[in-house]
Design an enzyme around this catalytic site. Structure first.
Site, PDB file in Angstrom:
ATOM      1  CE  LYS A   9      -2.864   3.078  -4.554  1.00  0.00           C
ATOM      2  NZ  LYS A   9      -1.873   2.799  -3.275  1.00  0.00           N
ATOM      3  CE1 TYR A  49      -3.472   7.037   0.013  1.00  0.00           C
ATOM      4  CE2 TYR A  49      -2.406   8.051  -1.557  1.00  0.00           C
ATOM      5  CZ  TYR A  49      -3.050   6.978  -0.937  1.00  0.00           C
ATOM      6  OH  TYR A  49      -3.471   5.845  -2.085  1.00  0.00           O
ATOM      7  CG  ASN A 112      -1.058  -0.546  -3.362  1.00  0.00           C
ATOM      8  OD1 ASN A 112      -1.305   0.559  -4.073  1.00  0.00           O
ATOM      9  ND2 ASN A 112      -1.440  -0.919  -2.079  1.00  0.00           N
ATOM     10  CG  HIS A 115      -7.384   4.646  -2.693  1.00  0.00           C
ATOM     11  ND1 HIS A 115      -6.746   4.891  -1.356  1.00  0.00           N
ATOM     12  CD2 HIS A 115      -8.612   5.550  -2.652  1.00  0.00           C
ATOM     13  CE1 HIS A 115      -7.607   5.293  -0.612  1.00  0.00           C
ATOM     14  NE2 HIS A 115      -8.761   6.004  -1.250  1.00  0.00           N
ATOM     15  CD  GLU A 126     -10.465   8.025   0.471  1.00  0.00           C
ATOM     16  OE1 GLU A 126      -9.397   7.844   1.270  1.00  0.00           O
ATOM     17  OE2 GLU A 126     -11.061   7.105  -0.248  1.00  0.00           O
TER      18      GLU A 126
HETATM   19  P1  ADP Z   1      -4.874   0.483   1.349  1.00  0.00           P
HETATM   20  O1  ADP Z   1      -4.694   1.290   0.012  1.00  0.00           O
HETATM   21  O2  ADP Z   1      -5.014  -1.023   1.196  1.00  0.00           O
HETATM   22  O3  ADP Z   1      -6.184   1.218   2.169  1.00  0.00           O
HETATM   23  P2  ADP Z   1      -3.185   1.977   3.466  1.00  0.00           P
HETATM   24  O4  ADP Z   1      -4.348   3.028   3.688  1.00  0.00           O
HETATM   25  O5  ADP Z   1      -2.811   1.319   4.856  1.00  0.00           O
HETATM   26  O6  ADP Z   1      -3.570   0.473   2.495  1.00  0.00           O
HETATM   27  O7  ADP Z   1      -1.992   2.654   2.918  1.00  0.00           O
HETATM   28  C1  ADP Z   1      -2.318   3.468   1.660  1.00  0.00           C
HETATM   29  C2  ADP Z   1      -1.301   3.194   0.738  1.00  0.00           C
HETATM   30  O8  ADP Z   1      -0.020   3.560   1.223  1.00  0.00           O
HETATM   31  C3  ADP Z   1      -1.212   1.789   0.279  1.00  0.00           C
HETATM   32  O9  ADP Z   1      -2.183   1.298  -0.828  1.00  0.00           O
HETATM   33  C4  ADP Z   1       0.163   1.507  -0.168  1.00  0.00           C
HETATM   34  O10 ADP Z   1       0.320   2.365  -1.515  1.00  0.00           O
HETATM   35  C5  ADP Z   1       0.991   2.432   0.711  1.00  0.00           C
HETATM   36  N1  ADP Z   1       1.471   1.838   1.778  1.00  0.00           N
HETATM   37  C6  ADP Z   1       0.847   1.055   2.910  1.00  0.00           C
HETATM   38  N2  ADP Z   1       1.843   0.552   3.685  1.00  0.00           N
HETATM   39  C7  ADP Z   1       2.999   0.579   3.189  1.00  0.00           C
HETATM   40  C8  ADP Z   1       4.385   0.262   3.534  1.00  0.00           C
HETATM   41  N3  ADP Z   1       4.400  -0.533   4.632  1.00  0.00           N
HETATM   42  N4  ADP Z   1       5.367   0.607   2.784  1.00  0.00           N
HETATM   43  C9  ADP Z   1       5.150   1.423   1.689  1.00  0.00           C
HETATM   44  N5  ADP Z   1       3.847   1.703   1.141  1.00  0.00           N
HETATM   45  C10 ADP Z   1       2.794   1.373   1.884  1.00  0.00           C
HETATM   46 MG    MG Z   2      -6.543   2.977   2.993  1.00  0.00          MG
END
Ligand code: ADP
Ligand code: MG
Length: 138
Positions: A9, A49, A112, A115, A126
């Site tokens: 990211k 997304y 974070n 992805h 994707e």
């Molecule tokens: P992952 O990336 O672990 O698969 P998700 O698909 O649930 O997680 O969410 C996509 C992305 O959205 C996350 O990697 C993170 O960057 C962001 N995200 C998820 N939950 C939150 C939240 N509660 N607040 C802010 N950003 C979030």
């Molecule tokens: Mg996800």
């Protein structure tokens, strides 16, 4: 053999940890079969997304994901989807296991670093969002 989509990211690219992330993929036998770097616009991030459209963090997330260059890879290996998610760690870095990418480098639940696809169906969507069949190494 399974394939999954990986993204470093904008926060990961900006902080100069592309090499560190790739090192962890390669040392865990996740083979890179496609790779490119680009900067998405907001609309492209929203399309990627789309599954999260209704979430309160959707606007912020897609703004962040279009804020700078990203590195996109297709990884191949045995149980690549689950294996890569294990290496990434939990979405919230505070809950991520020791030694995971997110535990070691994430600064925020949103920012974070990486992805990864979460299922075979998501992986197909994707991968095809970013790569055509000629761009995948066979
Ligand atoms: P992952 O990336 O672990 O698969 P998700 O698909 O649930 O997680 O969410 C996509 C992305 O959205 C996350 O990697 C993170 O960057 C962001 N995200 C998820 N939950 C939150 C939240 N509660 N607040 C802010 N950003 C979030
Ligand atoms: Mg996800």
């Amino acid at each position: 053999m399974e394939r999954t989509l990986s993204i470093i990211k904008p926060d990961g690219v900006a902080r100069g940890i592309i090499g560190e992330v790739i090192q962890r993929l390669e040392s865990n036998k996740l083979k890179i079969v496609a790779m490119k770097m680009l900067k998405m616009n907001k609309t492209q991030a929203e399309g990627f997304y789309a599954v999260h459209e209704a979430r309160p963090f959707f606007d912020s997330l897609t703004y962040f994901m279009s804020s700078g260059p990203i590195v996109i890879m297709v990884l191949e290996g045995e149980n690549a989807i689950a294996k890569y998610r294990e290496i990434m760690g939990a979405t919230d870095y505070k809950e991520a296991a020791e030694g995971t990418i997110r535990k070691d480098f994430a600064t925020d639940i949103e920012k974070n670093v990486v992805h990864g696809s979460d299922s075979p169906e998501t992986a197909i969507f994707e991968i095809s969002y970013f790569f055509n069949s000629f761009e995948l190494i066979h």
